[in-house]
Design a protein around this motif. Structure first.
Motif, PDB file in Angstrom:
ATOM      1  N   GLY A 181       0.799  -1.095  -0.023  1.00  0.00           N
ATOM      2  CA  GLY A 181       0.072  -0.257   0.088  1.00  0.00           C
ATOM      3  C   GLY A 181       0.977   0.999  -0.112  1.00  0.00           C
ATOM      4  O   GLY A 181       0.640   2.017  -0.687  1.00  0.00           O
ATOM      5  N   ALA A 182       1.873   1.088   0.670  1.00  0.00           N
ATOM      6  CA  ALA A 182       2.783   2.324   0.646  1.00  0.00           C
ATOM      7  C   ALA A 182       3.696   2.642  -0.605  1.00  0.00           C
ATOM      8  O   ALA A 182       3.496   3.757  -0.925  1.00  0.00           O
ATOM      9  CB  ALA A 182       3.910   2.133   1.843  1.00  0.00           C
ATOM     10  N   GLY A 183       3.994   1.578  -1.269  1.00  0.00           N
ATOM     11  CA  GLY A 183       4.385   1.550  -2.547  1.00  0.00           C
ATOM     12  C   GLY A 183       3.499   2.363  -3.686  1.00  0.00           C
ATOM     13  O   GLY A 183       3.614   2.898  -4.494  1.00  0.00           O
ATOM     14  N   ALA A 184       2.268   1.729  -3.300  1.00  0.00           N
ATOM     15  CA  ALA A 184       1.263   2.106  -4.395  1.00  0.00           C
ATOM     16  C   ALA A 184       0.786   3.456  -4.186  1.00  0.00           C
ATOM     17  O   ALA A 184       0.492   4.440  -5.169  1.00  0.00           O
ATOM     18  CB  ALA A 184      -0.030   1.128  -4.200  1.00  0.00           C
ATOM     19  N   THR A 185       0.806   3.964  -3.023  1.00  0.00           N
ATOM     20  CA  THR A 185       0.450   5.610  -2.841  1.00  0.00           C
ATOM     21  C   THR A 185       1.403   6.428  -3.545  1.00  0.00           C
ATOM     22  O   THR A 185       1.292   7.263  -4.022  1.00  0.00           O
ATOM     23  CB  THR A 185       0.469   5.646  -1.151  1.00  0.00           C
ATOM     24  OG1 THR A 185      -0.309   4.895  -0.503  1.00  0.00           O
ATOM     25  CG2 THR A 185       0.354   7.278  -0.985  1.00  0.00           C
ATOM     26  N   ALA A 186       2.879   6.017  -3.266  1.00  0.00           N
ATOM     27  CA  ALA A 186       3.901   6.747  -3.848  1.00  0.00           C
ATOM     28  C   ALA A 186       3.935   6.573  -5.267  1.00  0.00           C
ATOM     29  O   ALA A 186       3.988   7.700  -5.873  1.00  0.00           O
ATOM     30  CB  ALA A 186       5.285   6.095  -3.286  1.00  0.00           C
ATOM     31  N   TYR A 187       3.592   5.414  -6.042  1.00  0.00           N
ATOM     32  CA  TYR A 187       3.519   5.277  -7.405  1.00  0.00           C
ATOM     33  C   TYR A 187       1.974   6.338  -7.867  1.00  0.00           C
ATOM     34  O   TYR A 187       2.420   6.945  -8.953  1.00  0.00           O
ATOM     35  CB  TYR A 187       3.043   3.907  -7.619  1.00  0.00           C
ATOM     36  CG  TYR A 187       2.864   3.468  -9.203  1.00  0.00           C
ATOM     37  CD1 TYR A 187       3.589   3.725 -10.205  1.00  0.00           C
ATOM     38  CD2 TYR A 187       1.645   2.898  -9.412  1.00  0.00           C
ATOM     39  CE1 TYR A 187       3.420   3.301 -11.611  1.00  0.00           C
ATOM     40  CE2 TYR A 187       1.212   2.415 -10.486  1.00  0.00           C
ATOM     41  CZ  TYR A 187       2.086   2.817 -11.585  1.00  0.00           C
ATOM     42  OH  TYR A 187       1.879   2.353 -12.942  1.00  0.00           O
ATOM     43  N   PHE A 188       1.100   5.946  -7.225  1.00  0.00           N
ATOM     44  CA  PHE A 188      -0.011   6.765  -7.753  1.00  0.00           C
ATOM     45  C   PHE A 188      -0.113   8.344  -7.638  1.00  0.00           C
ATOM     46  O   PHE A 188      -0.755   9.058  -8.272  1.00  0.00           O
ATOM     47  CB  PHE A 188      -1.301   6.174  -7.301  1.00  0.00           C
ATOM     48  CG  PHE A 188      -1.643   4.995  -8.026  1.00  0.00           C
ATOM     49  CD1 PHE A 188      -2.194   4.980  -9.481  1.00  0.00           C
ATOM     50  CD2 PHE A 188      -1.704   3.845  -7.476  1.00  0.00           C
ATOM     51  CE1 PHE A 188      -2.510   3.961  -9.991  1.00  0.00           C
ATOM     52  CE2 PHE A 188      -2.185   2.553  -8.045  1.00  0.00           C
ATOM     53  CZ  PHE A 188      -2.417   2.581  -9.495  1.00  0.00           C
TER      54      PHE A 188
END
Length: 343
Positions: A167-174
């Motif tokens: 989730g933390a990675g997805a937040t940074a990506y999006f």
């Protein structure tokens, strides 16, 4: 290596499919509008509620042709399935692994590592190719955030904690996904991921791409003898192809997200290719869906060097290869499951 045959996409909403000899026939209003030899097909995806004849479904099962049904707007409904002929020992190994949370995490963390690695590489490609059109500092920050998560993912032994890292990675990506959209910003923008229903043009395309990718992953898993409904990261839920969702995680950034960005940035899809309902749901129009599917098929024919096999293969075979590698790991032919790392 399995040959990448064609997938027949039937987009006419009231089309009915039948078997005639060794061909599939598409009927609309009792009129024949298309006929295709079965031996040239690896899959059939129908976006019609009318369905298909039992004879055609039986022939597809016998010939190992995946026949899938989706709503006219791309939501997956069902897939034909005959008597399971997969390796019973492989499936027993899959079920034992799925019941062991620690063993499940060992596979899931490699898949999430692949997802975050590919998401970071997508960010880096935009930094490289469009340096003067983006806020490079924001992109660098997002890239560094994901980069720091990668070793943590590989060390994680708890599924819930792994989901937190994802989730933390997805937040940074999006957080920089909207900046990757370079054209027609009045029609194409990304604020937040909305699914059921998608509320803007980009989310409508992402949902459609994920539906197609999920279908491809499910077909690939079944073709190597695995049960697409028993996953490791996504746990059991009636009617959900959990392992297909697991497998597609590492492929989302490179096969789906990047594809959607290409459609917009290369002006293949425009603002007129969508419709919006009174509820606010946004969908691809019939013409937009045809453009999308045509480009999707063309994309699957393009080749890439597989990082683990070190061979050039079509993009369309990547789900099949990853499913095969997963099966080899479960058979203990590999020490670990090698995720697809986009280069």
């Amino acid at each position: 290596m399995r040959k990448l045959l064609n997938t027949l996409f039937v987009t006419t909403e009231n089309a009915y499919l039948t078997l005639e000899g060794e061909t599939v026939v598409v009927h609309c209003e009792k009129e024949k509008i298309g006929q295709f030899p079965l031996h040239t097909l690896s899959g059939i995806v129908s976006f019609s509620y009318a369905g298909a004849s039992p004879a055609l479904m039986g022939a597809c099962v016998q010939k190992d042709i995946c026949l899938s049904f989706c709503t006219p707007h791309g939501r997956f409904l069902a897939r034909t399935s005959g008597i399971s002929n997969g390796n019973v020992l492989l499936r027993r190994a899959q079920y034992r692994t799925a019941d062991d949370l620690n063993a499940s995490c060992q596979i899931a963390r490699n898949m999430i590592f692949g997802k975050l690695y590919n998401a970071r590489w997508s960010i880096e490609r935009t930094r490289r190719d469009h340096k003067l059109r983006i806020d490079e500092q924001r992109f660098q920050s997002a890239s560094e955030t994901i980069h720091k998560l990668l070793p943590m993912v590989l060390q994680e032994t708890n599924l819930e904690s792994l989901r937190g890292l994802e989730g933390a990675g997805a937040t940074a990506y999006f957080s920089v996904f909207d900046d990757m959209i370079l054209r027609e910003k009045e029609n194409f923008y990304f604020e937040i991921r909305t699914r059921r229903p998608p509320l803007d043009n980009i989310n409508a395309m992402l949902s459609f791409a994920y539906s197609l990718l999920s279908n491809d992953c499910g077909s690939a898993l079944e073709s190597v003898g695995l049960d697409a409904y028993v996953g490791f990261l996504h746990r059991d839920r009636p009617g959900r192809s959990s392992l297909a969702l697991d497998l597609m995680e590492e492929l989302r950034p490179c096969l789906a997200d990047r594809f959607v960005l290409t459609l917009v940035n290369n002006r293949i899809i425009n603002g007129n290719d969508f419709s919006k309902s009174e509820s606010g749901a946004v969908q691809l129009s019939n013409e937009g869906r045809k453009k999308f599917l045509k480009s999707w098929q063309e994309r699957k024919q393009e080749t890439i060097s597989h990082p683990f096999l070190e061979e050039k293969v079509p993009w369309g075979l990547i789900p099949y290869i990853q499913a095969l590698l997963l099966a080899r790991y479960l058979r203990e032919d590999l020490e670990a499951y090698p995720p697809f790392l986009w280069k």
